[in-house]
Design a protein around this motif. Structure first.
Motif, PDB file in Angstrom:
ATOM      1  N   ASP A  51       0.859  -1.302  -0.001  1.00  0.00           N
ATOM      2  CA  ASP A  51       0.183   0.093  -0.032  1.00  0.00           C
ATOM      3  C   ASP A  51       0.748   1.403  -0.077  1.00  0.00           C
ATOM      4  O   ASP A  51       0.519   2.318   0.563  1.00  0.00           O
ATOM      5  N   TRP A 145      -4.138  -1.935  -2.762  1.00  0.00           N
ATOM      6  CA  TRP A 145      -4.537  -0.739  -3.661  1.00  0.00           C
ATOM      7  C   TRP A 145      -5.380  -1.232  -4.652  1.00  0.00           C
ATOM      8  O   TRP A 145      -6.430  -0.460  -4.871  1.00  0.00           O
ATOM      9  N   SER A 148      -8.903  -1.598  -2.982  1.00  0.00           N
ATOM     10  CA  SER A 148      -9.522  -0.208  -2.518  1.00  0.00           C
ATOM     11  C   SER A 148     -10.517   0.220  -3.712  1.00  0.00           C
ATOM     12  O   SER A 148     -11.328   1.166  -3.679  1.00  0.00           O
ATOM     13  N   ARG A 419      -1.691  -0.356   7.818  1.00  0.00           N
ATOM     14  CA  ARG A 419      -3.067  -0.298   7.285  1.00  0.00           C
ATOM     15  C   ARG A 419      -3.857  -1.790   7.431  1.00  0.00           C
ATOM     16  O   ARG A 419      -4.970  -1.800   8.114  1.00  0.00           O
ATOM     17  N   TRP A 436      -0.784  10.847   1.502  1.00  0.00           N
ATOM     18  CA  TRP A 436      -1.275  10.124   0.271  1.00  0.00           C
ATOM     19  C   TRP A 436      -0.302  10.853  -0.789  1.00  0.00           C
ATOM     20  O   TRP A 436      -0.301  11.897  -0.919  1.00  0.00           O
ATOM     21  N   LEU A 450      -9.130   6.115  -0.627  1.00  0.00           N
ATOM     22  CA  LEU A 450      -8.940   6.380   0.786  1.00  0.00           C
ATOM     23  C   LEU A 450     -10.189   6.541   1.590  1.00  0.00           C
ATOM     24  O   LEU A 450     -10.265   6.252   2.762  1.00  0.00           O
ATOM     25  N   ALA A 455     -12.958   0.853   0.216  1.00  0.00           N
ATOM     26  CA  ALA A 455     -11.609   1.062   0.737  1.00  0.00           C
ATOM     27  C   ALA A 455     -11.963   0.921   2.182  1.00  0.00           C
ATOM     28  O   ALA A 455     -10.785   0.665   3.134  1.00  0.00           O
ATOM     29  N   TRP A 460      -7.980   0.610   3.966  1.00  0.00           N
ATOM     30  CA  TRP A 460      -7.276   2.133   3.452  1.00  0.00           C
ATOM     31  C   TRP A 460      -8.050   3.175   3.950  1.00  0.00           C
ATOM     32  O   TRP A 460      -7.446   4.166   3.946  1.00  0.00           O
TER      33      TRP A 460
END
Length: 540
Positions: A51, A145, A148, A419, A436, A450, A455, A460
């Protein structure tokens, strides 16, 4: 003057760090490589599993290639391993024509027998979307990633049309899809290597002993000491000028700035703001800067009894003095954040303001039922980032500001914010100081990973916040190519964030990089480090 070199980059392939005291030897080393001082320790070399951190932000661009990359000027997706592509009229089918004569790395653990084909692209993405894939659950089976973004829900299939043609079929139109394929997470692995590992029941090695098509390959990794990359002679875009790159990831001895000054490091990534005047005043160094596509923010766990109250979140927003933050932490190099999107984003809302009103904050605390205050733990990373050059100092300023409205903040320091652990224990944190760095220029990249409901389930969304209206505007914004319509949807999504405040945007930082003056060919983008494929060393 004798110079102690802790990271040897000559043609002598040693398994430990050594000292080099002969100036002639140092000249030889300089001509063949450079030492990069970064931060953090990789727990994998596969960016699909991360992430962020060193693997995604720096190593990915050296070890792997992607179908597309971002143009350094327009920041739009352009050709990389895919030389051309078409999109169907309904926006749900993307067909890519691949380059030929692209070679994978030859390493101590694998020797390829063929060039890259559509089979490799299919493997690289089916792992992410197919739970029946032999690699789906390997190394934890989490792709933060991609998860999310609901990537597995977006991509229905990835198929090889022929040897050099790949088709992606989507479940819905998504105009940000090309930008997604341009990120350092969307890398291409060797299917041939993967097949060999399955036969040997060693699938997890693909994530720790990487094989890519990038300008460098991994030769050596010594945890807490170094990562050594060597030049990929058969790189499709021409072999890199440098024979090797060594990443100094040790935390022993002198600080990173001292290593730059004593030539133990050639490149210093993200020097802290207080060091900039020292670097700028020395002609031996070049200090480069790039306005960043980033944001530092405070995530408020909306499951916390006090933080679940909107008035309390509003009070925290009004209580933080961003001007003092910029002066004390960023030394005037950053911008106060009025929202999650930075000013250089095309969907930035110029009408939003930065609030600071401690008296109003006190009134809101009383209205929210916390006239006498409350106590929270604030998780704070110790590592500096372009969006926050001094997290500890930032936390102390926030601690002092919130004390004025009755909120007692206990600072809990961690090297990096995990996370995964926050997802597994969603009630185990109160506030998180984080940030970020965008992977591409699409506004969706700041908002969906996010703050979307999806997410929240992947970890995240550290605020544990879900708003279906917010998600609907995000979905609407990627369903059309009309920029005006997209901007309207993003403005509405940002208004929801300002109204509900699951996160408190703090600042947008400037990305800095310092290097020895004789190193050439570095390029900085708003998204962080770029490939080292064009770096060379001139005469001193």
């Amino acid at each position: 003057m004798r110079v102690i070199i802790r990271l040897v980059m000559a043609s002598v392939f040693l398994l430990t760090l050594n000292a080099c005291e002969d100036p002639e030897d140092r000249t030889l080393i300089n001509n063949r490589g450079f030492v990069y001082c970064g931060q953090g320790q990789p727990n994998t070399f596969n960016p699909q599993l991360t992430d962020g951190g060193l693997t995604a932000e720096v190593l990915s661009n050296q070890l792997f290639d992607r179908l597309l990359q971002l143009d350094p000027d327009s920041h739009k997706p352009v050709s990389m391993l895919a030389k051309a592509w078409t999109v169907s009229e309904d926006g749900k089918r993307y067909v890519f024509k691949l380059r030929q004569n692209v070679h994978f790395h030859t390493t101590a653990w694998f020797s390829p027998t063929r060039e890259m084909t559509s089979e490799d692209v299919v493997f690289s993405f089916r792992r992410l979307i197919d739970p029946e894939n032999a690699y789906s659950g390997i190394s934890g089976g989490q792709y933060p990633w991609f998860n999310s973004l609901d990537f597995s829900g977006l991509v229905e299939s990835v198929d090889a049309v022929d040897k050099y043609t790949v088709a992606f079929t989507l479940s819905r139109p998504d105009v940000s899809f090309l930008a997604t394929l341009s990120t350092p997470y969307a890398v291409i692995h060797s299917a041939e290597y993967a097949t060999l590992l399955v036969k040997n029941n060693q699938q997890d090695r693909i994530d720790h002993y990487p094989v890519g098509t990038g300008p460098f390959y991994l030769e050596q990794y010594k945890p807490n000491e170094l990562i050594r990359l060597k030049r990929h002679w058969d790189y499709w875009n021409g072999a890199a000028p440098m024979e090797q790159v060594v990443f100094d990831i040790s935390s022993r001895g002198t600080g990173r700035l001292a290593k730059l000054i004593t030539h133990e490091c050639d490149v210093l990534s993200a020097p802290i703001a207080s060091q900039l005047s020292v670097i700028e005043g020395d002609k031996k160094f070049v200090l480069s800067s790039q306005t960043g596509m980033n944001v530092a923010f405070l995530a408020l766990n909306t499951r916390h009894p006090a933080l679940s109250e909107l008035e309390v979140r509003q009070a925290i927003n009004y209580a933080i003095n961003r001007s003092a933050l910029l002066k004390s932490v960023y030394y005037g190099t950053g911008n106060a954040a009025t929202g999650m999107l930075p000013p250089m984003s095309w969907a930035y809302d110029t009408t939003a303001k930065t609030p600071y009103d401690p008296q109003l904050a006190m009134a809101l605390m009383a209205k929210g039922g916390y006239r006498n205050g409350f106590e929270v733990n604030l998780l704070v990373p110790t590592l500096a980032k372009p969006y926050n050059p001094s997290p500890r100092k930032t936390a102390e300023l926030i601690q002092a500001d919130l004390k004025e409205i009755g909120v007692k903040v206990n600072i809990v320091s961690q090297e990096e914010i995990n996370r995964q652990s926050l997802r597994d224990d969603p009630a185990g944190h109160d506030m998180v100081l984080t940030g970020w760095i965008a992977d591409n220029g699409d506004p969706d990249n700041f908002l969906r990973p996010l703050l979307s409901c999806n997410a929240k389930f992947t970890g995240w969304n550290m605020s544990n916040w879900c708003n279906r209206y917010f998600d609907r505007f995000l979905d609407a914004a990627i369903s059309t190519s009309d920029i005006a319509e997209r901007k309207t949807d993003y403005f509405k999504a940002q208004q929801i964030l300002r109204d509900r405040l699951p996160v408190i945007p703090l600042a947008h930082g400037v990305y800095f990089q310092a290097r020895q003056a004789d190193l050439k060919g570095f390029s900085l983008t708003p998204y962080g480090d770029n490939s080292f494929a064009n770096v060379s060393r001139g005469g001193r």
